[in-house]
Design a protein around this motif. Structure first.
Motif, PDB file in Angstrom:
ATOM      1  N   HIS A 188       0.847  -1.193   0.000  1.00 18.72           N
ATOM      2  CA  HIS A 188       0.000   0.000   0.000  1.00 18.72           C
ATOM      3  C   HIS A 188       0.883   1.243   0.000  1.00 18.72           C
ATOM      4  CE1 HIS A 188      -3.764  -2.196   0.890  1.00 18.72           C
ATOM      5  NE2 HIS A 188      -2.941  -3.027   1.518  1.00 18.72           N
ATOM      6  N   ALA A 189       0.351   2.327  -0.545  1.00 21.99           N
ATOM      7  CA  ALA A 189       1.023   3.622  -0.516  1.00 21.99           C
ATOM      8  C   ALA A 189       0.015   4.670  -0.085  1.00 21.99           C
ATOM      9  CB  ALA A 189       1.599   3.968  -1.886  1.00 21.99           C
ATOM     10  N   VAL A 190       0.441   5.568   0.790  1.00 21.40           N
ATOM     11  CA  VAL A 190      -0.417   6.655   1.269  1.00 21.40           C
ATOM     12  C   VAL A 190       0.395   7.947   1.223  1.00 21.40           C
ATOM     13  CG1 VAL A 190      -1.758   7.598   3.193  1.00 21.40           C
ATOM     14  CG2 VAL A 190      -1.758   5.132   2.769  1.00 21.40           C
ATOM     15  N   ALA A 191      -0.208   9.004   0.653  1.00 22.98           N
ATOM     16  CA  ALA A 191       0.422  10.321   0.613  1.00 22.98           C
ATOM     17  C   ALA A 191      -0.084  11.159   1.780  1.00 22.98           C
ATOM     18  CB  ALA A 191       0.104  11.018  -0.705  1.00 22.98           C
ATOM     19  N   GLY A 202      -3.213   4.173  -2.730  1.00 29.69           N
ATOM     20  CA  GLY A 202      -3.308   3.185  -3.797  1.00 29.69           C
ATOM     21  C   GLY A 202      -2.598   1.921  -3.334  1.00 29.69           C
ATOM     22  N   ARG A 203      -2.722   0.858  -4.119  1.00 34.12           N
ATOM     23  CA  ARG A 203      -2.061  -0.397  -3.729  1.00 34.12           C
ATOM     24  C   ARG A 203      -1.495  -1.092  -4.952  1.00 34.12           C
ATOM     25  NH1 ARG A 203      -7.096  -4.605  -2.275  1.00 34.12           N
ATOM     26  NH2 ARG A 203      -7.535  -5.179  -4.444  1.00 34.12           N
ATOM     27  N   LEU A 204      -0.529  -1.986  -4.696  1.00 31.20           N
ATOM     28  CA  LEU A 204       0.153  -2.736  -5.747  1.00 31.20           C
ATOM     29  C   LEU A 204       0.024  -4.218  -5.437  1.00 31.20           C
ATOM     30  CD1 LEU A 204       2.020  -2.200  -8.279  1.00 31.20           C
ATOM     31  CD2 LEU A 204       3.942  -2.608  -6.734  1.00 31.20           C
ATOM     32  N   VAL A 205      -0.576  -4.953  -6.381  1.00 30.48           N
ATOM     33  CA  VAL A 205      -0.849  -6.382  -6.205  1.00 30.48           C
ATOM     34  C   VAL A 205      -0.041  -7.168  -7.229  1.00 30.48           C
ATOM     35  CG1 VAL A 205      -2.632  -8.174  -6.198  1.00 30.48           C
ATOM     36  CG2 VAL A 205      -3.176  -5.860  -5.398  1.00 30.48           C
ATOM     37  N   TYR A 207       0.101  -9.609  -9.886  1.00 27.67           N
ATOM     38  CA  TYR A 207      -0.969 -10.111 -10.764  1.00 27.67           C
ATOM     39  C   TYR A 207      -0.562 -11.385 -11.501  1.00 27.67           C
ATOM     40  CZ  TYR A 207      -4.647  -9.962 -14.310  1.00 27.67           C
ATOM     41  OH  TYR A 207      -5.705 -10.264 -15.123  1.00 27.67           O
ATOM     42  N   ALA A 208       0.663 -11.394 -12.009  1.00 24.61           N
ATOM     43  CA  ALA A 208       1.219 -12.540 -12.740  1.00 24.61           C
ATOM     44  C   ALA A 208       2.734 -12.383 -12.705  1.00 24.61           C
ATOM     45  CB  ALA A 208       0.696 -12.570 -14.181  1.00 24.61           C
ATOM     46  N   PRO A 209       3.487 -13.430 -13.079  1.00 19.33           N
ATOM     47  CA  PRO A 209       4.946 -13.287 -13.092  1.00 19.33           C
ATOM     48  C   PRO A 209       5.379 -12.080 -13.927  1.00 19.33           C
ATOM     49  CG  PRO A 209       4.353 -15.589 -13.348  1.00 19.33           C
ATOM     50  CD  PRO A 209       3.071 -14.816 -13.429  1.00 19.33           C
ATOM     51  N   GLY A 210       6.073 -11.153 -13.295  1.00 21.71           N
ATOM     52  CA  GLY A 210       6.557  -9.972 -13.993  1.00 21.71           C
ATOM     53  C   GLY A 210       5.523  -8.887 -14.214  1.00 21.71           C
ATOM     54  N   VAL A 211       4.314  -9.087 -13.693  1.00 20.76           N
ATOM     55  CA  VAL A 211       3.235  -8.116 -13.915  1.00 20.76           C
ATOM     56  C   VAL A 211       2.589  -7.761 -12.576  1.00 20.76           C
ATOM     57  CG1 VAL A 211       1.057  -7.616 -15.076  1.00 20.76           C
ATOM     58  CG2 VAL A 211       2.777  -9.049 -16.210  1.00 20.76           C
ATOM     59  N   SER A 212       2.455  -6.474 -12.307  1.00 24.71           N
ATOM     60  CA  SER A 212       1.750  -6.005 -11.125  1.00 24.71           C
ATOM     61  C   SER A 212       0.479  -5.278 -11.532  1.00 24.71           C
ATOM     62  CB  SER A 212       2.632  -5.047 -10.310  1.00 24.71           C
ATOM     63  OG  SER A 212       3.664  -5.758  -9.657  1.00 24.71           O
ATOM     64  N   LYS A 213      -0.450  -5.186 -10.596  1.00 23.44           N
ATOM     65  CA  LYS A 213      -1.696  -4.460 -10.846  1.00 23.44           C
ATOM     66  C   LYS A 213      -1.858  -3.376  -9.785  1.00 23.44           C
ATOM     67  CE  LYS A 213      -6.707  -4.991 -11.414  1.00 23.44           C
ATOM     68  NZ  LYS A 213      -7.856  -5.942 -11.369  1.00 23.44           N
ATOM     69  N   ILE A 214      -2.056  -2.161 -10.241  1.00 22.99           N
ATOM     70  CA  ILE A 214      -2.336  -1.038  -9.351  1.00 22.99           C
ATOM     71  C   ILE A 214      -3.849  -0.888  -9.208  1.00 22.99           C
ATOM     72  CG2 ILE A 214      -2.234   1.490  -9.130  1.00 22.99           C
ATOM     73  CD1 ILE A 214       0.535   1.382 -10.384  1.00 22.99           C
ATOM     74  N   GLY A 215      -4.279  -0.657  -7.992  1.00 22.12           N
ATOM     75  CA  GLY A 215      -5.714  -0.498  -7.773  1.00 22.12           C
ATOM     76  C   GLY A 215      -6.010   0.322  -6.544  1.00 22.12           C
ATOM     77  N   ARG A 216      -7.312   0.531  -6.329  1.00 20.19           N
ATOM     78  CA  ARG A 216      -7.810   1.276  -5.161  1.00 20.19           C
ATOM     79  C   ARG A 216      -7.171   2.659  -5.056  1.00 20.19           C
ATOM     80  NH1 ARG A 216     -10.243  -3.095  -5.685  1.00 20.19           N
ATOM     81  NH2 ARG A 216     -11.300  -4.154  -3.937  1.00 20.19           N
ATOM     82  N   LEU A 233       0.771   7.272  -7.587  1.00 23.96           N
ATOM     83  CA  LEU A 233       0.918   6.413  -8.761  1.00 23.96           C
ATOM     84  C   LEU A 233       2.387   6.196  -9.093  1.00 23.96           C
ATOM     85  CD1 LEU A 233      -0.473   4.929 -11.150  1.00 23.96           C
ATOM     86  CD2 LEU A 233      -0.338   7.097 -12.406  1.00 23.96           C
ATOM     87  N   ASP A 234       3.161   7.267  -9.147  1.00 18.82           N
ATOM     88  CA  ASP A 234       4.584   7.138  -9.474  1.00 18.82           C
ATOM     89  C   ASP A 234       5.306   6.281  -8.435  1.00 18.82           C
ATOM     90  OD1 ASP A 234       4.170   8.752 -11.653  1.00 18.82           O
ATOM     91  OD2 ASP A 234       5.059  10.543 -10.765  1.00 18.82           O
ATOM     92  N   ASN A 235       4.907   6.407  -7.178  1.00 20.21           N
ATOM     93  CA  ASN A 235       5.526   5.620  -6.119  1.00 20.21           C
ATOM     94  C   ASN A 235       5.277   4.132  -6.331  1.00 20.21           C
ATOM     95  OD1 ASN A 235       5.270   4.299  -3.225  1.00 20.21           O
ATOM     96  ND2 ASN A 235       6.619   6.075  -2.992  1.00 20.21           N
ATOM     97  N   LEU A 236       4.065   3.776  -6.696  1.00 15.92           N
ATOM     98  CA  LEU A 236       3.724   2.369  -6.905  1.00 15.92           C
ATOM     99  C   LEU A 236       4.380   1.823  -8.167  1.00 15.92           C
ATOM    100  CD1 LEU A 236      -0.047   2.468  -5.899  1.00 15.92           C
ATOM    101  CD2 LEU A 236       1.839   1.464  -4.601  1.00 15.92           C
TER     102      LEU A 236
END
Length: 286
Positions: A188-191, A202-205, A207-216, A233-236
């Motif tokens: 998770h990231a909070v400003a 926002g958060r970083l999950v 998702y798959a090998p080599g792939v992350s998903k940003i959400g929330r 966003l830039d932080n994640l």
């Protein structure tokens, strides 16, 4: 002589039909409205939601004096930039300098004198040290927010409050849809602003090998358009890059798609419905 270089902050406005008088120039009284509009943007640039900040500081700012000096006139449909800066901080007073520019041409200058006071009695009291420090830091060019990364145990209370405010209360998404099994295990990231108030998350999950998903991704309503969401966003994205991911994807609400396009994401596929809101998939190659 006042120049654009004297100001760090500008609010861009366009002269409206209703603001022009029979001389076909902006009616003199509207420049005070331009100043007040710019001051609102200046508070956003400080990352200080005005009403919440004043409540936290146990006071409010009351106008004591306003002065305007007219050098030249703005006209209908012209684009103007209104600069705001701290001119002086007294014991209980705050003086803001304002200036209206058309390009590099100085049109109008002004000074707004405020008194920090008890809102119930309107009796003056000292400008809080915390506010004084924020104003001085802004004028020194320092950042107004910092982004913290961490797990749900560390950031969940602040991230959760922001998400409830934006998604559940504002967008009417059912609360049971907002919380899921990813929250306890993802990043998770909070400003936070310089008073320690959380403003975006926002958060970083994985998702798959080599792939992350940003959400929330959620930004407090009064802070939208102030680049605080972009800081999260830039932080994640950087966190994904540092752990070796080659791509980041997200599901953007269609109204927010331009925000992600400006950050380098591209649209992938057609629109779809998620939680009753139109979304589009977007990806960023790292």
């Amino acid at each position: 002589m006042t120049t654009r270089d004297d100001y760090r902050f500008f609010e861009r406005l366009r002269v409206r039909w209703a603001e022009v008088d029979l001389q076909k120039i902006v009616f003199n009284g509207h420049y005070l409205m331009y100043f007040d509009t710019a001051v609102c943007g200046w508070w956003r640039a400080l990352a200080l939601p005005y009403h919440d900040t004043m409540a936290a500081l146990d006071g409010d700012l009351f106008v004591r004096k306003s002065t305007v000096e007219y050098l030249a006139s703005a006209r209908y449909d012209e684009q103007i930039d209104v600069g705001v800066k701290t001119a002086r901080i007294g014991n209980s007073s705050l003086v803001l300098a304002c200036a209206v520019f058309r390009g590099d041409e100085l049109l109008v200058t002004g000074e707004l004198v405020y008194v920090f006071a008890n809102p119930a009695t309107q009796t003056s009291q000292p400008v809080p040290a915390a506010l004084r420090e924020v104003l001085q830091a802004f004028d020194a060019g320092e950042p107004m927010v910092h982004v913290r990364q961490g797990g749900w145990n560390a950031l969940g209370a602040d991230a959760g409050a922001l998400r409830k405010q934006v998604f559940v209360d504002e967008q009417k998404i059912p609360a049971e849809m907002e919380w899921d099994a990813a929250d306890p295990v993802c990043l998770h990231a909070v400003a936070y602003n310089r008073l320690g108030v959380p403003l975006a998350t926002g958060r970083l999950v994985e998702y798959a090998p080599g792939v992350s998903k940003i959400g929330r991704m959620a930004v407090a309503a009064t802070m939208r358009g102030s680049r605080i969401g972009r800081a999260v966003l830039d932080n994640l994205v950087q966190a994904a890059r540092e752990r070796g991911d080659t791509q980041v994807l997200l599901h953007a609400q269609c109204s927010a798609a331009p925000f992600y396009l400006r950050a380098g994401f591209r649209q992938q596929g057609e629109r779809f419905d998620e939680a009753g809101i139109a979304h589009v998939a977007m990806v960023l190659d790292l």
